[in-house]
Design an enzyme around this catalytic site. Structure first.
Site, PDB file in Angstrom:
ATOM      1  N   SER A  36      12.873  -8.238   3.271  1.00 14.98           N
ATOM      2  CA  SER A  36      12.433  -7.082   4.028  1.00 14.98           C
ATOM      3  C   SER A  36      13.281  -7.002   5.289  1.00 14.98           C
ATOM      4  O   SER A  36      13.147  -7.829   6.193  1.00 14.98           O
ATOM      5  CB  SER A  36      10.945  -7.238   4.371  1.00 14.98           C
ATOM      6  OG  SER A  36      10.492  -6.083   5.016  1.00 14.98           O
ATOM      7  N   LYS A  60      14.339  -4.430   1.008  1.00 17.15           N
ATOM      8  CA  LYS A  60      13.293  -3.493   1.419  1.00 17.15           C
ATOM      9  C   LYS A  60      13.551  -3.021   2.842  1.00 17.15           C
ATOM     10  O   LYS A  60      13.942  -3.808   3.699  1.00 17.15           O
ATOM     11  CB  LYS A  60      11.919  -4.172   1.338  1.00 17.15           C
ATOM     12  CG  LYS A  60      10.766  -3.231   1.587  1.00 17.15           C
ATOM     13  CD  LYS A  60       9.425  -3.902   1.314  1.00 17.15           C
ATOM     14  CE  LYS A  60       8.864  -4.641   2.515  1.00 17.15           C
ATOM     15  NZ  LYS A  60       8.594  -3.805   3.693  1.00 17.15           N
ATOM     16  N   HIS A  62      12.407  -0.057   6.182  1.00 21.63           N
ATOM     17  CA  HIS A  62      11.513   0.936   6.783  1.00 21.63           C
ATOM     18  C   HIS A  62      12.454   1.837   7.581  1.00 21.63           C
ATOM     19  O   HIS A  62      12.644   1.628   8.780  1.00 21.63           O
ATOM     20  CB  HIS A  62      10.537   0.269   7.769  1.00 21.63           C
ATOM     21  CG  HIS A  62       9.444  -0.513   7.131  1.00 21.63           C
ATOM     22  ND1 HIS A  62       8.382   0.061   6.499  1.00 21.63           N
ATOM     23  CD2 HIS A  62       9.223  -1.847   7.049  1.00 21.63           C
ATOM     24  CE1 HIS A  62       7.547  -0.870   6.055  1.00 21.63           C
ATOM     25  NE2 HIS A  62       8.049  -2.048   6.365  1.00 21.63           N
ATOM     26  N   LYS A  93       5.438   3.938   2.012  1.00 24.16           N
ATOM     27  CA  LYS A  93       3.962   4.040   1.975  1.00 24.16           C
ATOM     28  C   LYS A  93       3.492   5.482   2.080  1.00 24.16           C
ATOM     29  O   LYS A  93       2.631   5.825   2.901  1.00 24.16           O
ATOM     30  CB  LYS A  93       3.317   3.163   3.048  1.00 24.16           C
ATOM     31  CG  LYS A  93       3.630   1.683   2.841  1.00 24.16           C
ATOM     32  CD  LYS A  93       2.627   0.780   3.531  1.00 24.16           C
ATOM     33  CE  LYS A  93       2.948  -0.685   3.310  1.00 24.16           C
ATOM     34  NZ  LYS A  93       4.162  -1.175   4.027  1.00 24.16           N
ATOM     35  N   ASP A  96      -0.304  11.197   1.092  1.00 25.89           N
ATOM     36  CA  ASP A  96      -0.643  12.550   1.537  1.00 25.89           C
ATOM     37  C   ASP A  96      -0.753  13.442   0.312  1.00 25.89           C
ATOM     38  O   ASP A  96      -0.605  12.977  -0.824  1.00 25.89           O
ATOM     39  CB  ASP A  96       0.427  13.075   2.510  1.00 25.89           C
ATOM     40  CG  ASP A  96      -0.181  13.977   3.587  1.00 25.89           C
ATOM     41  OD1 ASP A  96      -1.011  14.836   3.223  1.00 25.89           O
ATOM     42  OD2 ASP A  96       0.162  13.809   4.768  1.00 25.89           O
ATOM     43  N   THR A 100       3.271  17.723   0.838  1.00 26.68           N
ATOM     44  CA  THR A 100       3.805  17.018   2.007  1.00 26.68           C
ATOM     45  C   THR A 100       4.693  15.855   1.571  1.00 26.68           C
ATOM     46  O   THR A 100       5.783  15.641   2.108  1.00 26.68           O
ATOM     47  CB  THR A 100       2.642  16.505   2.901  1.00 26.68           C
ATOM     48  OG1 THR A 100       1.892  17.637   3.314  1.00 26.68           O
ATOM     49  CG2 THR A 100       3.148  15.742   4.105  1.00 26.68           C
ATOM     50  N   SER A 148      -1.629  -7.725   2.696  1.00 25.52           N
ATOM     51  CA  SER A 148      -1.649  -9.146   3.053  1.00 25.52           C
ATOM     52  C   SER A 148      -2.413  -9.431   4.341  1.00 25.52           C
ATOM     53  O   SER A 148      -2.754 -10.583   4.614  1.00 25.52           O
ATOM     54  CB  SER A 148      -0.204  -9.627   3.237  1.00 25.52           C
ATOM     55  OG  SER A 148       0.460  -8.836   4.221  1.00 25.52           O
ATOM     56  N   GLN A 206      -1.000 -10.445  10.389  1.00 23.22           N
ATOM     57  CA  GLN A 206      -0.296 -10.790   9.136  1.00 23.22           C
ATOM     58  C   GLN A 206      -0.734 -12.179   8.694  1.00 23.22           C
ATOM     59  O   GLN A 206      -0.961 -13.063   9.530  1.00 23.22           O
ATOM     60  CB  GLN A 206       1.228 -10.745   9.355  1.00 23.22           C
ATOM     61  CG  GLN A 206       2.072 -11.209   8.174  1.00 23.22           C
ATOM     62  CD  GLN A 206       2.012 -10.265   6.975  1.00 23.22           C
ATOM     63  OE1 GLN A 206       0.936  -9.986   6.454  1.00 23.22           O
ATOM     64  NE2 GLN A 206       3.160  -9.778   6.534  1.00 23.22           N
ATOM     65  N   GLY A 226      10.184 -11.068   5.119  1.00 23.41           N
ATOM     66  CA  GLY A 226      10.814 -10.418   6.257  1.00 23.41           C
ATOM     67  C   GLY A 226      11.276 -11.426   7.281  1.00 23.41           C
ATOM     68  O   GLY A 226      12.367 -12.002   7.173  1.00 23.41           O
ATOM     69  N   ARG A 227      10.400 -11.696   8.255  1.00 24.20           N
ATOM     70  CA  ARG A 227      10.818 -12.526   9.390  1.00 24.20           C
ATOM     71  C   ARG A 227      11.230 -13.937   9.012  1.00 24.20           C
ATOM     72  O   ARG A 227      12.032 -14.551   9.726  1.00 24.20           O
ATOM     73  CB  ARG A 227       9.701 -12.525  10.443  1.00 24.20           C
ATOM     74  CG  ARG A 227       9.665 -11.214  11.228  1.00 24.20           C
ATOM     75  CD  ARG A 227       8.363 -11.008  11.951  1.00 24.20           C
ATOM     76  NE  ARG A 227       7.279 -10.686  11.026  1.00 24.20           N
ATOM     77  CZ  ARG A 227       6.027 -10.412  11.425  1.00 24.20           C
ATOM     78  NH1 ARG A 227       5.726 -10.439  12.705  1.00 24.20           N
ATOM     79  NH2 ARG A 227       5.101 -10.106  10.529  1.00 24.20           N
TER      80      ARG A 227
HETATM   81  O1  S5P Z   1       0.430  -5.969   2.299  1.00 24.79           O
HETATM   82  C1  S5P Z   1       1.530  -5.825   2.761  1.00 24.79           C
HETATM   83  C2  S5P Z   1       2.406  -4.852   2.277  1.00 24.79           C
HETATM   84  C3  S5P Z   1       3.684  -4.765   2.808  1.00 24.79           C
HETATM   85  S1  S5P Z   1       4.774  -3.658   2.086  1.00 24.79           S
HETATM   86  N1  S5P Z   1       1.982  -6.655   3.757  1.00 24.79           N
HETATM   87  C4  S5P Z   1       3.225  -6.563   4.286  1.00 24.79           C
HETATM   88  O2  S5P Z   1       3.560  -7.361   5.153  1.00 24.79           O
HETATM   89  N2  S5P Z   1       4.101  -5.585   3.841  1.00 24.79           N
HETATM   90  C5  S5P Z   1       5.461  -5.436   4.392  1.00 24.79           C
HETATM   91  O3  S5P Z   1       6.188  -6.626   4.119  1.00 24.79           O
HETATM   92  C6  S5P Z   1       5.527  -5.236   5.905  1.00 24.79           C
HETATM   93  O4  S5P Z   1       5.569  -3.856   6.210  1.00 24.79           O
HETATM   94  C7  S5P Z   1       6.804  -5.935   6.292  1.00 24.79           C
HETATM   95  O5  S5P Z   1       7.899  -5.036   6.168  1.00 24.79           O
HETATM   96  C8  S5P Z   1       6.986  -7.028   5.253  1.00 24.79           C
HETATM   97  C9  S5P Z   1       6.535  -8.404   5.663  1.00 24.79           C
HETATM   98  O6  S5P Z   1       7.283  -8.879   6.734  1.00 24.79           O
HETATM   99  P1  S5P Z   1       7.120 -10.360   7.314  1.00 24.79           P
HETATM  100  O7  S5P Z   1       8.061 -10.375   8.463  1.00 24.79           O
HETATM  101  O8  S5P Z   1       5.714 -10.543   7.733  1.00 24.79           O
HETATM  102  O9  S5P Z   1       7.533 -11.293   6.199  1.00 24.79           O
END
Ligand code: S5P
Length: 256
Positions: A36, A60, A62, A93, A96, A100, A148, A206, A226-227
Protein backbone atom coordinates in the site's frame (compact mmCIF):
# COMPACT_ATOMS: atom_id res chain seq x y z
CA UNK A 1 -12.47 -25.24 -0.29
CA UNK A 2 -10.83 -21.95 -1.27
CA UNK A 3 -8.28 -22.20 1.52
CA UNK A 4 -6.75 -25.54 0.58
CA UNK A 5 -6.68 -25.12 -3.20
CA UNK A 6 -3.47 -23.98 -4.84
CA UNK A 7 -3.39 -20.67 -6.70
CA UNK A 8 -2.70 -22.61 -9.92
CA UNK A 9 -5.93 -24.61 -9.56
CA UNK A 10 -7.85 -21.50 -8.59
CA UNK A 11 -6.54 -19.63 -11.63
CA UNK A 12 -7.98 -22.42 -13.79
CA UNK A 13 -11.34 -22.02 -12.05
CA UNK A 14 -11.31 -18.21 -12.30
CA UNK A 15 -14.32 -16.51 -13.87
CA UNK A 16 -12.71 -13.08 -14.11
CA UNK A 17 -9.71 -12.90 -16.48
CA UNK A 18 -7.98 -10.48 -14.10
CA UNK A 19 -8.16 -13.03 -11.27
CA UNK A 20 -6.38 -15.44 -13.60
CA UNK A 21 -3.78 -12.77 -14.51
CA UNK A 22 -3.23 -11.82 -10.88
CA UNK A 23 -2.84 -15.42 -9.74
CA UNK A 24 -0.43 -15.95 -12.65
CA UNK A 25 1.67 -13.07 -11.36
CA UNK A 26 1.44 -14.39 -7.79
CA UNK A 27 2.72 -17.84 -8.72
CA UNK A 28 5.38 -16.72 -11.19
CA UNK A 29 6.84 -14.11 -8.83
CA UNK A 30 6.09 -16.18 -5.72
CA UNK A 31 4.52 -13.08 -4.23
CA UNK A 32 1.10 -12.65 -2.64
CA UNK A 33 2.12 -9.25 -1.31
CA UNK A 34 0.31 -6.01 -2.10
CA UNK A 35 2.19 -2.93 -0.96
CA UNK A 36 0.00 0.00 0.00
CA UNK A 37 1.87 3.04 -1.32
CA UNK A 38 0.62 5.54 1.23
CA UNK A 39 3.15 8.30 0.52
CA UNK A 40 2.90 12.07 0.19
CA UNK A 41 3.98 12.80 -3.37
CA UNK A 42 4.06 11.23 -6.79
CA UNK A 43 7.85 11.26 -6.84
CA UNK A 44 7.82 9.13 -3.70
CA UNK A 45 5.13 6.93 -5.23
CA UNK A 46 7.17 6.22 -8.37
CA UNK A 47 10.36 5.64 -6.36
CA UNK A 48 8.58 3.21 -4.04
CA UNK A 49 7.01 1.39 -7.00
CA UNK A 50 10.49 0.84 -8.49
CA UNK A 51 11.92 -0.31 -5.15
CA UNK A 52 9.21 -2.80 -4.23
CA UNK A 53 8.21 -3.74 -7.81
CA UNK A 54 10.14 -7.05 -7.93
CA UNK A 55 8.49 -8.21 -4.68
CA UNK A 56 4.80 -7.47 -5.22
CA UNK A 57 1.80 -8.69 -7.19
CA UNK A 58 -0.21 -5.50 -6.57
CA UNK A 59 0.49 -1.87 -5.75
CA UNK A 60 -2.32 -0.16 -3.88
CA UNK A 61 -2.80 3.61 -3.99
CA UNK A 62 -5.02 6.38 -2.63
CA UNK A 63 -4.60 8.91 -5.42
CA UNK A 64 -6.94 11.38 -3.71
CA UNK A 65 -4.19 11.85 -1.10
CA UNK A 66 -1.62 12.83 -3.74
CA UNK A 67 -1.93 16.51 -4.65
CA UNK A 68 0.16 16.08 -7.81
CA UNK A 69 -1.43 12.94 -9.27
CA UNK A 70 -2.01 13.26 -13.03
CA UNK A 71 -2.49 11.22 -16.20
CA UNK A 72 1.22 11.40 -16.80
CA UNK A 73 1.98 9.93 -13.36
CA UNK A 74 -0.56 7.18 -14.03
CA UNK A 75 1.22 6.43 -17.28
CA UNK A 76 4.63 6.32 -15.61
CA UNK A 77 3.23 4.05 -12.91
CA UNK A 78 1.76 1.81 -15.58
CA UNK A 79 5.16 1.45 -17.21
CA UNK A 80 6.79 0.54 -13.85
CA UNK A 81 3.99 -2.00 -13.36
CA UNK A 82 4.68 -3.48 -16.77
CA UNK A 83 8.41 -3.58 -16.18
CA UNK A 84 8.04 -5.43 -12.87
CA UNK A 85 4.85 -7.35 -13.69
CA UNK A 86 2.35 -6.22 -11.07
CA UNK A 87 -1.18 -4.80 -11.22
CA UNK A 88 -2.39 -1.37 -10.08
CA UNK A 89 -5.01 -1.24 -7.38
CA UNK A 90 -6.68 2.09 -6.53
CA UNK A 91 -8.27 1.97 -3.09
CA UNK A 92 -11.14 4.25 -4.10
CA UNK A 93 -13.74 2.80 -1.70
CA UNK A 94 -16.54 4.02 -3.93
CA UNK A 95 -19.80 4.23 -2.02
CA UNK A 96 -22.60 6.19 -3.70
CA UNK A 97 -25.37 6.01 -6.25
CA UNK A 98 -24.40 4.73 -9.71
CA UNK A 99 -24.51 8.12 -11.45
CA UNK A 100 -22.05 9.63 -8.97
CA UNK A 101 -19.72 6.62 -8.97
CA UNK A 102 -19.64 6.71 -12.79
CA UNK A 103 -18.11 10.21 -12.53
CA UNK A 104 -15.78 9.28 -9.67
CA UNK A 105 -14.60 6.18 -11.52
CA UNK A 106 -13.67 8.24 -14.61
CA UNK A 107 -11.65 10.61 -12.47
CA UNK A 108 -9.85 8.34 -10.06
CA UNK A 109 -10.62 4.75 -10.99
CA UNK A 110 -10.29 4.38 -14.75
CA UNK A 111 -6.48 4.59 -14.72
CA UNK A 112 -6.09 1.52 -12.44
CA UNK A 113 -6.65 -2.18 -13.06
CA UNK A 114 -8.65 -2.70 -9.88
CA UNK A 115 -10.70 -0.44 -7.59
CA UNK A 116 -12.38 -0.96 -4.22
CA UNK A 117 -16.11 -0.54 -3.65
CA UNK A 118 -18.23 -0.48 -0.47
CA UNK A 119 -21.41 -2.10 -1.75
CA UNK A 120 -23.97 -0.73 0.70
CA UNK A 121 -25.92 1.29 -1.87
CA UNK A 122 -27.22 -1.57 -4.01
CA UNK A 123 -26.20 -2.63 -7.50
CA UNK A 124 -26.16 0.82 -9.12
CA UNK A 125 -22.48 1.54 -8.56
CA UNK A 126 -21.34 -1.86 -9.84
CA UNK A 127 -23.55 -1.46 -12.91
CA UNK A 128 -22.04 2.01 -13.42
CA UNK A 129 -18.47 0.69 -13.31
CA UNK A 130 -19.31 -2.27 -15.54
CA UNK A 131 -20.77 0.14 -18.10
CA UNK A 132 -17.98 2.71 -17.84
CA UNK A 133 -15.16 0.19 -18.20
CA UNK A 134 -14.69 -0.17 -21.94
CA UNK A 135 -13.41 -3.70 -21.54
CA UNK A 136 -14.68 -5.46 -18.42
CA UNK A 137 -12.14 -8.24 -18.76
CA UNK A 138 -9.39 -5.70 -18.04
CA UNK A 139 -11.01 -4.01 -15.02
CA UNK A 140 -11.80 -5.51 -11.64
CA UNK A 141 -13.57 -4.57 -8.45
CA UNK A 142 -12.79 -5.66 -4.90
CA UNK A 143 -15.60 -5.35 -2.35
CA UNK A 144 -14.67 -4.02 1.10
CA UNK A 145 -16.52 -6.57 3.22
CA UNK A 146 -14.85 -6.22 6.61
CA UNK A 147 -12.34 -3.71 7.93
CA UNK A 148 -9.24 -4.11 10.06
CA UNK A 149 -9.76 -1.22 12.44
CA UNK A 150 -11.12 -1.09 15.99
CA UNK A 151 -14.88 -0.80 16.12
CA UNK A 152 -15.41 -1.78 12.47
CA UNK A 153 -18.82 -3.09 11.44
CA UNK A 154 -19.02 -6.88 11.74
CA UNK A 155 -22.36 -7.68 10.20
CA UNK A 156 -23.46 -11.01 8.82
CA UNK A 157 -26.11 -9.22 6.79
CA UNK A 158 -23.56 -6.89 5.19
CA UNK A 159 -21.20 -9.79 4.44
CA UNK A 160 -24.08 -11.60 2.79
CA UNK A 161 -24.71 -8.45 0.69
CA UNK A 162 -21.08 -8.59 -0.42
CA UNK A 163 -21.29 -12.29 -1.35
CA UNK A 164 -24.52 -11.70 -3.24
CA UNK A 165 -23.04 -8.75 -5.13
CA UNK A 166 -20.03 -10.87 -6.11
CA UNK A 167 -22.44 -13.49 -7.43
CA UNK A 168 -24.46 -10.98 -9.44
CA UNK A 169 -21.34 -9.41 -11.00
CA UNK A 170 -19.02 -12.38 -11.64
CA UNK A 171 -17.31 -10.61 -14.54
CA UNK A 172 -16.47 -7.56 -12.47
CA UNK A 173 -15.94 -8.59 -8.85
CA UNK A 174 -12.62 -10.31 -8.11
CA UNK A 175 -13.04 -10.78 -4.38
CA UNK A 176 -13.07 -9.02 -1.04
CA UNK A 177 -11.05 -6.94 1.34
CA UNK A 178 -11.69 -8.65 4.66
CA UNK A 179 -10.23 -10.02 7.86
CA UNK A 180 -11.89 -13.42 7.57
CA UNK A 181 -13.22 -15.82 4.97
CA UNK A 182 -16.20 -14.17 3.32
CA UNK A 183 -16.60 -16.80 0.62
CA UNK A 184 -15.44 -20.33 -0.04
CA UNK A 185 -15.61 -19.80 -3.81
CA UNK A 186 -12.11 -20.59 -5.10
CA UNK A 187 -12.39 -18.01 -7.89
CA UNK A 188 -12.81 -15.14 -5.42
CA UNK A 189 -9.81 -13.62 -3.67
CA UNK A 190 -9.38 -12.46 -0.08
CA UNK A 191 -7.13 -9.42 0.30
CA UNK A 192 -6.29 -8.55 3.88
CA UNK A 193 -4.76 -5.34 5.23
CA UNK A 194 -3.84 -4.80 8.88
CA UNK A 195 -0.62 -6.77 8.59
CA UNK A 196 2.66 -5.98 10.31
CA UNK A 197 5.62 -7.95 11.60
CA UNK A 198 6.41 -5.45 14.32
CA UNK A 199 3.40 -3.34 15.36
CA UNK A 200 0.09 -4.36 16.93
CA UNK A 201 -1.74 -1.19 15.95
CA UNK A 202 -1.49 2.55 15.51
CA UNK A 203 -2.85 5.49 17.50
CA UNK A 204 -5.94 5.78 15.28
CA UNK A 205 -7.48 2.35 15.67
CA UNK A 206 -5.63 0.32 13.04
CA UNK A 207 -5.09 -3.28 14.20
CA UNK A 208 -2.34 -5.57 12.93
CA UNK A 209 -1.73 -9.30 12.80
CA UNK A 210 1.32 -11.11 11.45
CA UNK A 211 1.54 -12.31 7.84
CA UNK A 212 1.40 -15.92 9.13
CA UNK A 213 -1.83 -15.24 11.04
CA UNK A 214 -3.40 -13.29 8.18
CA UNK A 215 -2.73 -15.99 5.56
CA UNK A 216 -2.63 -19.12 7.70
CA UNK A 217 -5.45 -18.47 10.17
CA UNK A 218 -7.62 -15.74 8.70
CA UNK A 219 -7.59 -16.93 5.11
CA UNK A 220 -5.89 -14.06 3.26
CA UNK A 221 -4.79 -14.87 -0.27
CA UNK A 222 -2.95 -11.56 -0.62
CA UNK A 223 -1.73 -9.45 2.28
CA UNK A 224 -1.76 -5.66 2.06
CA UNK A 225 1.10 -3.90 3.83
CA UNK A 226 1.50 -0.15 4.05
CA UNK A 227 3.65 1.37 6.77
CA UNK A 228 5.43 -1.92 7.43
CA UNK A 229 7.14 -1.24 4.11
CA UNK A 230 6.84 2.50 3.50
CA UNK A 231 8.38 3.61 6.80
CA UNK A 232 11.28 1.19 6.54
CA UNK A 233 14.71 2.64 5.78
CA UNK A 234 14.99 -0.10 3.14
CA UNK A 235 11.55 -0.60 1.55
CA UNK A 236 12.82 -3.20 -0.93
CA UNK A 237 14.23 -5.38 1.86
CA UNK A 238 11.09 -4.93 3.96
CA UNK A 239 8.90 -5.90 1.00
CA UNK A 240 11.10 -8.94 0.31
CA UNK A 241 10.62 -10.01 3.93
CA UNK A 242 6.81 -9.68 3.81
CA UNK A 243 6.81 -11.44 0.44
CA UNK A 244 8.70 -14.39 1.83
CA UNK A 245 6.59 -14.65 5.00
CA UNK A 246 3.25 -14.40 3.18
CA UNK A 247 4.17 -16.84 0.42
CA UNK A 248 5.55 -19.41 2.87
CA UNK A 249 2.33 -19.12 4.90
CA UNK A 250 0.33 -19.76 1.73
CA UNK A 251 2.47 -22.82 0.86
CA UNK A 252 1.94 -24.14 4.40
CA UNK A 253 -1.80 -23.57 4.12
CA UNK A 254 -2.26 -25.53 0.91
CA UNK A 255 -0.06 -28.37 2.24
CA UNK A 256 -2.50 -29.14 5.07
O1 S5P B 1 -9.92 -2.74 6.51
C1 S5P B 1 -9.09 -2.11 5.92
C2 S5P B 1 -9.19 -1.87 4.55
C3 S5P B 1 -8.17 -1.18 3.90
S1 S5P B 1 -8.26 -1.03 2.20
N1 S5P B 1 -7.97 -1.64 6.57
C4 S5P B 1 -6.99 -0.96 5.95
O2 S5P B 1 -6.01 -0.60 6.60
N2 S5P B 1 -7.08 -0.68 4.59
C5 S5P B 1 -6.04 0.08 3.87
O3 S5P B 1 -4.83 -0.67 3.93
C6 S5P B 1 -5.72 1.46 4.44
O4 S5P B 1 -6.48 2.44 3.78
C7 S5P B 1 -4.25 1.61 4.18
O5 S5P B 1 -4.05 2.15 2.88
C8 S5P B 1 -3.69 0.20 4.18
C9 S5P B 1 -3.05 -0.26 5.46
O6 S5P B 1 -1.92 0.51 5.75
P1 S5P B 1 -0.96 0.19 6.99
O7 S5P B 1 0.04 1.29 6.93
O8 S5P B 1 -1.76 0.22 8.23
O9 S5P B 1 -0.36 -1.17 6.71
Amino acid sequence: ERLIKTFELRADAAVHPLVRSLLGIVTSKRSNLCVSADVSSCTELLTLAQQVGPHICLLKTHVDTLPDFSDSVAQQLRSVAQQHNFLLFEDSKFVDIGATVARQWERRGAWADIVTVVPIAGDGLLTAIAQAALDNSKKGVILVAEMSSDGALRSAEYQEMCRAAAKRFPHLVMGFVSQSSISQSPWLLQLSPGVSVSASGDALGQRYVSPECSVGERGADVIIVGRGVTTSSDPAAAAANYQQLAYSAYLERVKR
